[in-house]
Motif scaffolding. Structure first.
Motif, short mmCIF file in Angstrom:
data_model
loop_
_atom_site.label_atom_id
_atom_site.label_comp_id
_atom_site.label_asym_id
_atom_site.label_seq_id
_atom_site.Cartn_x
_atom_site.Cartn_y
_atom_site.Cartn_z
N ARG A 84 -40.07 -22.64 -13.64
CA ARG A 84 -39.17 -21.96 -12.92
C ARG A 84 -38.80 -22.61 -11.80
N ARG A 85 -39.77 -23.33 -11.01
CA ARG A 85 -39.56 -24.04 -9.65
C ARG A 85 -38.89 -25.46 -9.99
N GLN A 111 -30.21 -26.24 -7.71
CA GLN A 111 -29.95 -26.41 -6.50
C GLN A 111 -29.14 -27.82 -6.48
N GLN A 112 -29.61 -28.86 -7.21
CA GLN A 112 -28.98 -30.22 -7.20
C GLN A 112 -27.54 -30.28 -7.85
N LEU A 113 -27.53 -29.48 -8.70
CA LEU A 113 -26.31 -29.26 -9.67
C LEU A 113 -25.24 -28.71 -8.70
N GLN A 114 -25.74 -27.68 -8.02
CA GLN A 114 -24.69 -26.99 -7.27
C GLN A 114 -24.21 -28.08 -6.15
N LYS A 147 -25.00 -21.18 3.11
CA LYS A 147 -25.07 -21.62 1.65
C LYS A 147 -26.07 -20.68 0.84
N ILE A 148 -25.55 -20.40 -0.51
CA ILE A 148 -26.13 -19.51 -1.28
C ILE A 148 -26.95 -20.47 -2.15
N THR A 149 -28.25 -20.31 -2.20
CA THR A 149 -29.21 -21.14 -2.92
C THR A 149 -29.20 -20.67 -4.34
N ALA A 150 -29.57 -21.59 -5.27
CA ALA A 150 -29.72 -21.43 -6.86
C ALA A 150 -30.58 -20.13 -7.06
N LEU A 151 -31.64 -20.03 -6.30
CA LEU A 151 -32.49 -18.99 -6.70
C LEU A 151 -31.70 -17.66 -6.34
N GLU A 152 -31.00 -17.49 -5.14
CA GLU A 152 -30.22 -16.60 -4.89
C GLU A 152 -29.14 -16.10 -5.85
#
Length: 126
Positions: free
Chosen positions: A110-111, A118-121, A3-8
């Motif tokens: 930012r956090r 991430q939740q939206l994803q 999985k690609i994270t939101a931060l990535e």
């Protein structure tokens, strides 16, 4: 498949911004050279121009998707992410200065933004 994270994804947008800037410069230089030297582009120049344009369209689509997700964030979180990842502010200290906030507050925002993205994803995958 990992999985690609939101931060990535956000880090990817910084790379996208640099790639777009490079390709725009490359395209401008190629067109300028073609106009002043050859009048008409060669087949190779035309193919290269087309390839650059296709890559740029893909990059713009990726950026657009990320911007749509950002629009769902509260204003402060959205601004922190936009300043650093989209507007090219180079350090978090500079983001804090531009927003008139402490660096610690900027990191908290930012956090929170990354968690919300991430939740939206995850919601979009359902």
């Amino acid at each position: 498949m990992a999985k690609i994270t939101a931060l990535e994804k956000l880090e990817e947008v910084r790379t996208i911004e640099r790639q777009i800037e490079f390709l725009e410069t490359e395209l401008y230089s190629l067109r300028k050279h073609t106009l002043f030297i050859n009048k008409e582009p060669t087949k190779e120049q035309w193919q290269y121009t087309q390839k650059i344009s296709q890559v740029m369209v893909g990059l713009y689509k990726m950026k657009s998707t990320l911007l749509n997700n950002l629009a769902m964030l509260p204003p402060l979180e959205r601004n922190v992410v936009e300043w650093y990842y989209f507007r090219g502010v180079k350090t978090w200290d500079m983001v804090a200065q531009k927003m008139h906030l402490s660096k610690q507050h900027v990191f908290t925002l930012r956090r929170n933004a990354i968690q919300q993205l991430q939740q939206l994803q995850q919601q979009k995958k359902k």
